[in-house]
Design an enzyme around this catalytic site. Structure first.
Site, PDB file in Angstrom:
ATOM      1  N   HIS A  47       0.847  -1.189   0.000  1.00 55.92           N
ATOM      2  CA  HIS A  47       0.000   0.000   0.000  1.00 55.92           C
ATOM      3  C   HIS A  47       0.886   1.244   0.000  1.00 55.92           C
ATOM      4  O   HIS A  47       1.576   1.532   0.984  1.00 55.92           O
ATOM      5  CB  HIS A  47      -0.898  -0.060   1.261  1.00 55.92           C
ATOM      6  CG  HIS A  47      -1.918   1.024   1.317  1.00 55.92           C
ATOM      7  ND1 HIS A  47      -2.804   1.138   2.367  1.00 55.92           N
ATOM      8  CD2 HIS A  47      -2.213   2.043   0.467  1.00 55.92           C
ATOM      9  CE1 HIS A  47      -3.591   2.184   2.167  1.00 55.92           C
ATOM     10  NE2 HIS A  47      -3.246   2.758   1.022  1.00 55.92           N
ATOM     11  N   HIS A  53       3.688   0.815   3.031  1.00 51.46           N
ATOM     12  CA  HIS A  53       3.628  -0.225   4.060  1.00 51.46           C
ATOM     13  C   HIS A  53       2.954  -1.454   3.475  1.00 51.46           C
ATOM     14  O   HIS A  53       2.474  -1.428   2.330  1.00 51.46           O
ATOM     15  CB  HIS A  53       2.883   0.279   5.305  1.00 51.46           C
ATOM     16  CG  HIS A  53       1.454   0.623   5.026  1.00 51.46           C
ATOM     17  ND1 HIS A  53       1.065   1.877   4.604  1.00 51.46           N
ATOM     18  CD2 HIS A  53       0.313  -0.119   5.077  1.00 51.46           C
ATOM     19  CE1 HIS A  53      -0.251   1.891   4.420  1.00 51.46           C
ATOM     20  NE2 HIS A  53      -0.735   0.688   4.702  1.00 51.46           N
ATOM     21  N   ASP A  55       0.027  -4.341   4.313  1.00 52.82           N
ATOM     22  CA  ASP A  55      -1.093  -4.694   5.190  1.00 52.82           C
ATOM     23  C   ASP A  55      -1.211  -6.210   5.234  1.00 52.82           C
ATOM     24  O   ASP A  55      -1.421  -6.862   4.208  1.00 52.82           O
ATOM     25  CB  ASP A  55      -2.377  -4.056   4.663  1.00 52.82           C
ATOM     26  CG  ASP A  55      -2.364  -2.545   4.853  1.00 52.82           C
ATOM     27  OD1 ASP A  55      -2.222  -2.107   6.009  1.00 52.82           O
ATOM     28  OD2 ASP A  55      -2.444  -1.815   3.846  1.00 52.82           O
ATOM     29  N   LYS A 250      16.507 -28.834  -6.555  1.00 49.85           N
ATOM     30  CA  LYS A 250      17.347 -29.779  -7.286  1.00 49.85           C
ATOM     31  C   LYS A 250      18.713 -29.743  -6.581  1.00 49.85           C
ATOM     32  O   LYS A 250      19.460 -28.780  -6.717  1.00 49.85           O
ATOM     33  CB  LYS A 250      17.448 -29.344  -8.743  1.00 49.85           C
ATOM     34  CG  LYS A 250      17.967 -30.361  -9.749  1.00 49.85           C
ATOM     35  CD  LYS A 250      19.256 -30.964  -9.411  1.00 49.85           C
ATOM     36  CE  LYS A 250      19.831 -31.910 -10.412  1.00 49.85           C
ATOM     37  NZ  LYS A 250      21.099 -32.455  -9.851  1.00 49.85           N
ATOM     38  N   ASP A 252      22.479 -30.339  -5.621  1.00 53.50           N
ATOM     39  CA  ASP A 252      23.700 -30.516  -6.398  1.00 53.50           C
ATOM     40  C   ASP A 252      24.581 -31.546  -5.689  1.00 53.50           C
ATOM     41  O   ASP A 252      25.460 -31.196  -4.908  1.00 53.50           O
ATOM     42  CB  ASP A 252      24.419 -29.169  -6.520  1.00 53.50           C
ATOM     43  CG  ASP A 252      25.311 -29.130  -7.741  1.00 53.50           C
ATOM     44  OD1 ASP A 252      25.286 -30.097  -8.538  1.00 53.50           O
ATOM     45  OD2 ASP A 252      26.033 -28.144  -7.900  1.00 53.50           O
TER      46      ASP A 252
HETATM   47 MN    MN Z   1      -2.812   0.165   4.468  1.00 47.75          MN
END
Ligand code: MN
Length: 406
Positions: A47, A53, A55, A250, A252
């Site tokens: 947001h 920030h 939420d 995967k 090694d």
């Molecule tokens: Mn918010």
């Protein structure tokens, strides 16, 4: 409607003729409906308000409990991210993306940064009341165990109670220095197949690990002396329908099949020696017996007391970051010091008198995971590990794998 009361603060802050945000009596959105009963949705919205920030919202009793997390979630258990509790939001908010116009509450752009299902660990109501909520997430970007812990506000009437959002230690945790999930995966997940409906089917009820599994597709069989491992095939791209796939690392290392034979090796000697002891062999992809080269690993496997079967996996040597180091593995065999070799098991094609190769892979893996969880002691858990699946969008998995150097 029970939730209406809980949603009044949400409604009171907004003028729905001026904001595109959903009202509190709107229809349940299709995303929520797709989750089905018995599953709880979560969403993390990014947001761009006066300050960027994230939420963080968890569905509980018909509303989304909501926290504003200024820095966003971190996969590093050392990061304790401030999460300020805000008003409950309606369930339909979980698929809201758009721009709240200037001068309106929360003005700015919102995207669905992650979503999926959450599963409380323990009683969610008790946890929420106590300010100690533990849970597991299955999203595109966020997975595994998390905690929301309420810290005391300055006064008891402080409605914007501060909590901390913390990643718990598990295989999904990553040091912040290696991977920053908000920087690495900044975009919306709205166009991706929602995670959550993929769920390992539980073992058929009555399945006991000591008894033959009642897995669909299993058939009685003696334990074959040799077994050719199933090999990877080259794909043209990432799957179009990720929900039908299982994603694992995967490793090694070297492919290694473990053959555990419940029959006593001494049987041919009329049961005089070794009766009841299990014959454990470690066999390479090409059918070579490396049991004697891997003596301490063999011992670790023996201590698990696994039922007879073929267990498929890969041996690796993890580096300091936990990433398999192929050079270090080769060096182990050159020096003959193989004590730090780790075996990741990912499949169990034969088990306890049954051929499971026609069973769904997710059923075999559920059995294997349960076996290892039941059998494990901490010291052995370091040597013999379950190769966890990652329920996430394959493109973001590839991005994460690259970041980690896998
Ligand atoms: Mn918010």
């Amino acid at each position: 409607m029970d939730n209406l009361h809980a949603l009044l603060p949400y409604a009171a802050k907004r003028n729905f003729s001026n904001t595109p945000e959903p009202g509190i009596d709107g229809p349940v959105d299709s995303q929520r409906a797709a989750l089905g009963a018995g599953q709880l949705g979560f969403v993390v919205q990014k947001h761009w308000a006066s300050h960027l920030h994230y939420d963080f919202r968890l569905e509980l009793h018909g509303t989304m409990k909501s926290w504003a997390v200024p820095k966003g979630p971190s996969l590093d258990p050392k990061d304790k991210r401030m999460a300020v509790q805000v008003e409950d939001h309606p369930l339909s908010y979980a698929s809201f993306e758009g721009t709240i116009p200037p001068k309106q509450y929360g003005a700015g752009k919102i995207i669905v940064w992650d979503r999926g299902v959450w599963q409380p660990i323990g009683d969610p109501d008790a946890g929420y009341q106590a300010g100690n909520l533990k849970f597991e997430l299955r999203g595109h970007k966020l997975h595994g165990k998390w905690a929301l812990i309420r810290i005391k506000g300055k006064n008891k009437s402080d409605k914007q109670a501060p909590w901390l959002l913390i990643k718990e230690k598990d295989s999904f945790a990553q040091p912040a220095s290696a991977f920053n999930v908000t920087d690495a995966l900044p975009d919306s997940v709205m166009d991706k197949t929602p995670p959550g409906r993929v769920k390992a089917r539980p073992l058929a009820s009555g399945t006991s690990l000591a008894l033959p599994p009642k897995l669909a597709g299993s058939k009685k069989s003696t334990l074959p002396a040799t077994l050719a491992p199933q090999l990877a095939t080259l794909a043209q791209g990432v799957p179009d329908h990720p929900i039908e796939w299982i994603f694992e690392v995967k490793f090694d290392g070297y492919r290694m099949l473990t053959r555990v034979d419940g029959e006593s090796r001494g049987r041919a000697d009329k049961g005089v020696s070794g009766r009841g002891a299990k014959d454990i062999r470690l066999i390479t992809r090409n059918g070579n017996d490396w049991t004697s080269k891997l003596a301490s690993l063999r011992q670790a496997i023996a201590s698990l007391k696994l039922p007879s079967g073929w267990y498929d996996g890969e041996i690796v040597v993890p580096n300091k970051k936990g990433v398999p180091d192929f050079g270090a593995l080769q060096a182990c065999f050159e020096s003959g010091r193989t004590d730090n070799i780790v075996l990741y098991l990912f499949d169990v094609p034969y088990f306890n008198g049954y051929d499971l190769r026609a069973c769904p892979l997710e059923d075999r893996r559920a059995l294997l995971k349960q076996l290892l969880e039941t059998a494990h002691s901490d010291s052995v858990a370091e040597r013999v590990r379950f190769s966890e699946a990652f329920n996430a969008d394959p493109r973001s998995l590839i991005a994460s794998a690259c970041k980690m150097g896998l």
